[in-house]
Scaffold this motif. Structure first.
Motif, PDB file in Angstrom:
ATOM      1  N   LEU A  31       6.650  -6.120  -5.324  1.00 53.08           N
ATOM      2  CA  LEU A  31       6.062  -6.174  -4.289  1.00 53.08           C
ATOM      3  C   LEU A  31       4.726  -5.272  -4.550  1.00 53.08           C
ATOM      4  N   LEU A  32       3.560  -5.648  -4.416  1.00 52.83           N
ATOM      5  CA  LEU A  32       2.264  -5.043  -4.919  1.00 52.83           C
ATOM      6  C   LEU A  32       1.631  -4.778  -3.563  1.00 52.83           C
ATOM      7  N   VAL A  33       1.208  -3.489  -3.356  1.00 54.38           N
ATOM      8  CA  VAL A  33       0.506  -3.037  -1.960  1.00 54.38           C
ATOM      9  C   VAL A  33      -0.694  -2.500  -2.276  1.00 54.38           C
ATOM     10  N   ASP A  34      -1.934  -3.152  -1.791  1.00 55.81           N
ATOM     11  CA  ASP A  34      -3.186  -2.625  -2.107  1.00 55.81           C
ATOM     12  C   ASP A  34      -4.187  -3.293  -1.492  1.00 55.81           C
ATOM     13  N   ASP A  35      -5.106  -2.329  -0.773  1.00 54.26           N
ATOM     14  CA  ASP A  35      -6.041  -3.078   0.167  1.00 54.26           C
ATOM     15  C   ASP A  35      -7.140  -3.724  -0.420  1.00 54.26           C
ATOM     16  N   HIS A  36      -7.488  -3.313  -2.008  1.00 48.43           N
ATOM     17  CA  HIS A  36      -8.657  -3.901  -2.652  1.00 48.43           C
ATOM     18  C   HIS A  36      -8.125  -5.177  -3.247  1.00 48.43           C
ATOM     19  N   PRO A  37      -9.021  -6.251  -2.916  1.00 52.51           N
ATOM     20  CA  PRO A  37      -8.702  -7.727  -3.491  1.00 52.51           C
ATOM     21  C   PRO A  37      -8.973  -7.614  -4.942  1.00 52.51           C
ATOM     22  N   ALA A  38      -9.948  -7.227  -5.494  1.00 52.59           N
ATOM     23  CA  ALA A  38     -10.120  -7.188  -6.851  1.00 52.59           C
ATOM     24  C   ALA A  38      -8.672  -6.291  -7.815  1.00 52.59           C
ATOM     25  N   TYR A  39      -8.410  -5.385  -7.163  1.00 53.70           N
ATOM     26  CA  TYR A  39      -7.292  -4.857  -7.778  1.00 53.70           C
ATOM     27  C   TYR A  39      -5.832  -5.534  -7.728  1.00 53.70           C
ATOM     28  N   CYS A  40      -5.981  -6.432  -6.415  1.00 54.02           N
ATOM     29  CA  CYS A  40      -4.670  -7.322  -6.452  1.00 54.02           C
ATOM     30  C   CYS A  40      -4.712  -8.207  -7.528  1.00 54.02           C
ATOM     31  N   LEU A  41      -6.076  -8.620  -7.726  1.00 55.18           N
ATOM     32  CA  LEU A  41      -6.183  -9.715  -8.730  1.00 55.18           C
ATOM     33  C   LEU A  41      -5.840  -9.084 -10.041  1.00 55.18           C
ATOM     34  N   LEU A  42      -6.258  -8.131 -10.385  1.00 58.55           N
ATOM     35  CA  LEU A  42      -5.878  -7.405 -11.629  1.00 58.55           C
ATOM     36  C   LEU A  42      -4.332  -7.136 -11.757  1.00 58.55           C
ATOM     37  N   MET A  43      -3.999  -6.600 -10.803  1.00 56.34           N
ATOM     38  CA  MET A  43      -2.345  -6.233 -10.963  1.00 56.34           C
ATOM     39  C   MET A  43      -1.630  -7.556 -11.014  1.00 56.34           C
ATOM     40  N   GLY A  44      -2.125  -8.478 -10.358  1.00 52.15           N
ATOM     41  CA  GLY A  44      -1.344  -9.881 -10.266  1.00 52.15           C
ATOM     42  C   GLY A  44      -1.303 -10.371 -11.701  1.00 52.15           C
ATOM     43  N   ALA A  45      -2.638 -10.391 -12.400  1.00 56.27           N
ATOM     44  CA  ALA A  45      -2.539 -10.951 -13.671  1.00 56.27           C
ATOM     45  C   ALA A  45      -1.652 -10.136 -14.464  1.00 56.27           C
ATOM     46  N   MET A  46      -1.613  -8.800 -14.489  1.00 58.04           N
ATOM     47  CA  MET A  46      -0.568  -8.020 -15.390  1.00 58.04           C
ATOM     48  C   MET A  46       0.837  -8.343 -15.067  1.00 58.04           C
ATOM     49  N   LEU A  47       0.881  -8.701 -13.777  1.00 56.51           N
ATOM     50  CA  LEU A  47       2.408  -8.693 -13.561  1.00 56.51           C
ATOM     51  C   LEU A  47       2.750 -10.258 -14.031  1.00 56.51           C
ATOM     52  N   GLU A  48       1.853 -11.417 -13.944  1.00 60.56           N
ATOM     53  CA  GLU A  48       2.084 -12.504 -14.364  1.00 60.56           C
ATOM     54  C   GLU A  48       2.294 -12.664 -15.870  1.00 60.56           C
ATOM     55  N   ARG A  49       1.478 -11.819 -16.537  1.00 59.65           N
ATOM     56  CA  ARG A  49       1.611 -11.878 -17.893  1.00 59.65           C
ATOM     57  C   ARG A  49       3.008 -11.159 -18.523  1.00 59.65           C
ATOM     58  N   LEU A  50       3.688 -10.181 -17.534  1.00 63.64           N
ATOM     59  CA  LEU A  50       4.877  -9.689 -17.800  1.00 63.64           C
ATOM     60  C   LEU A  50       5.865 -10.745 -17.424  1.00 63.64           C
ATOM     61  N   ASP A  73      12.748  -5.664  -5.983  1.00 65.97           N
ATOM     62  CA  ASP A  73      13.301  -4.880  -6.982  1.00 65.97           C
ATOM     63  C   ASP A  73      12.368  -3.601  -7.461  1.00 65.97           C
ATOM     64  N   LEU A  74      11.168  -3.676  -7.233  1.00 67.73           N
ATOM     65  CA  LEU A  74      10.170  -2.668  -7.697  1.00 67.73           C
ATOM     66  C   LEU A  74       8.717  -2.799  -6.900  1.00 67.73           C
ATOM     67  N   ILE A  75       8.223  -1.761  -6.529  1.00 68.34           N
ATOM     68  CA  ILE A  75       7.005  -1.598  -5.579  1.00 68.34           C
ATOM     69  C   ILE A  75       6.048  -0.803  -6.344  1.00 68.34           C
ATOM     70  N   PHE A  76       4.901  -1.480  -6.494  1.00 68.72           N
ATOM     71  CA  PHE A  76       3.612  -0.847  -7.039  1.00 68.72           C
ATOM     72  C   PHE A  76       2.753  -0.583  -5.703  1.00 68.72           C
ATOM     73  N   SER A  77       2.253   0.504  -5.289  1.00 67.65           N
ATOM     74  CA  SER A  77       1.501   0.815  -4.247  1.00 67.65           C
ATOM     75  C   SER A  77       0.245   1.896  -4.553  1.00 67.65           C
ATOM     76  N   ASP A  78      -0.725   1.286  -3.921  1.00 68.09           N
ATOM     77  CA  ASP A  78      -1.971   2.339  -3.896  1.00 68.09           C
ATOM     78  C   ASP A  78      -1.717   3.486  -3.019  1.00 68.09           C
ATOM     79  N   CYS A  79      -2.081   4.607  -3.386  1.00 68.98           N
ATOM     80  CA  CYS A  79      -1.894   5.624  -2.497  1.00 68.98           C
ATOM     81  C   CYS A  79      -2.543   5.568  -1.014  1.00 68.98           C
ATOM     82  N   ARG A  80      -3.829   5.384  -1.174  1.00 73.68           N
ATOM     83  CA  ARG A  80      -4.681   5.612  -0.173  1.00 73.68           C
ATOM     84  C   ARG A  80      -4.948   4.023   0.525  1.00 73.68           C
ATOM     85  N   MET A  81      -4.675   3.558   1.698  1.00 73.71           N
ATOM     86  CA  MET A  81      -5.093   2.476   2.273  1.00 73.71           C
ATOM     87  C   MET A  81      -5.195   2.630   3.813  1.00 73.71           C
ATOM     88  N   PRO A  82      -6.007   1.845   4.451  1.00 73.84           N
ATOM     89  CA  PRO A  82      -6.134   2.030   5.865  1.00 73.84           C
ATOM     90  C   PRO A  82      -4.526   1.367   6.650  1.00 73.84           C
TER      91      PRO A  82
END
Length: 161
Positions: A31-50, A73-82
């Motif tokens: 589960l990827l939790v982030d309010d920035h669309p660009a970071y979601c794309l970046l992290m998504g690309a890394m998770l797909e690569r894995l 099984d694993l959560i990646f979360s930004d610390c600061r979100m609305p």
């Protein structure tokens, strides 16, 4: 579409230099939790690569709603979100796990500033690891691998009598 390096990669990142991914690894859900669309794309690309399956949500309350109906099984979360930040989300997750007697889901935090104060906040919230933004494949992959291996070991270890 280019087959070149994904954003966030750095020269020298080499999948071949890493231990081979196990079948279990490819069955994990993140589960990827982030309010920035660009970071979601970046992290998504890394998770797909894995080779990891993942879901994305933009803040902590939405993440908790997903966790009510989906096992991850694993959560990646930004610390600061609305609405609800990663710290509050993790504290609530840990309370829910304790009340229900369920296994602890590893939470890896990422934040723009990673000083002593932020690390203390991560620890106090119950986060398992933390990464400074901008994250790269070379920092994300080992952290995800380590947390998932620890999580798998806990699940496979026989209970102590």
């Amino acid at each position: 579409m280019s087959s070149g390096p994904i954003p966030g990669d750095r020269a020298g990142d080499d999948l071949g230099a890493q231990p081979p991914l196990t079948r279990h690894w490819r069955e994990l859900t993140v589960l990827l939790v982030d309010d920035h669309p660009a970071y979601c794309l970046l992290m998504g690309a890394m998770l797909e690569r894995l080779g990891l399956a993942f879901a994305v949500c933009v803040q902590g309350q939405a993440a908790l709603a997903i966790l009510d109906v989906t096992r991850v099984d694993l959560i990646f979360s930004d610390c600061r979100m609305p609405v609800m930040d990663g710290y509050a989300m993790t504290r609530e997750l840990r309370c829910r796990e304790q009340r229900a007697g369920t296994e602890r889901v590893p939470v890896i935090a990422f934040t723009g500033t990673l000083g002593t104060r932020e690390i203390q906040q991560c620890q106090a919230a119950g986060m398992d690891a933390w990464l400074a933004k901008p994250v790269t494949f070379s920092t994300t992959a080992p952290s995800a691998r380590r947390r998932s291996e620890e999580h798998t070991s806990e699940l496979q270890s026989p209970p102590l009598s």
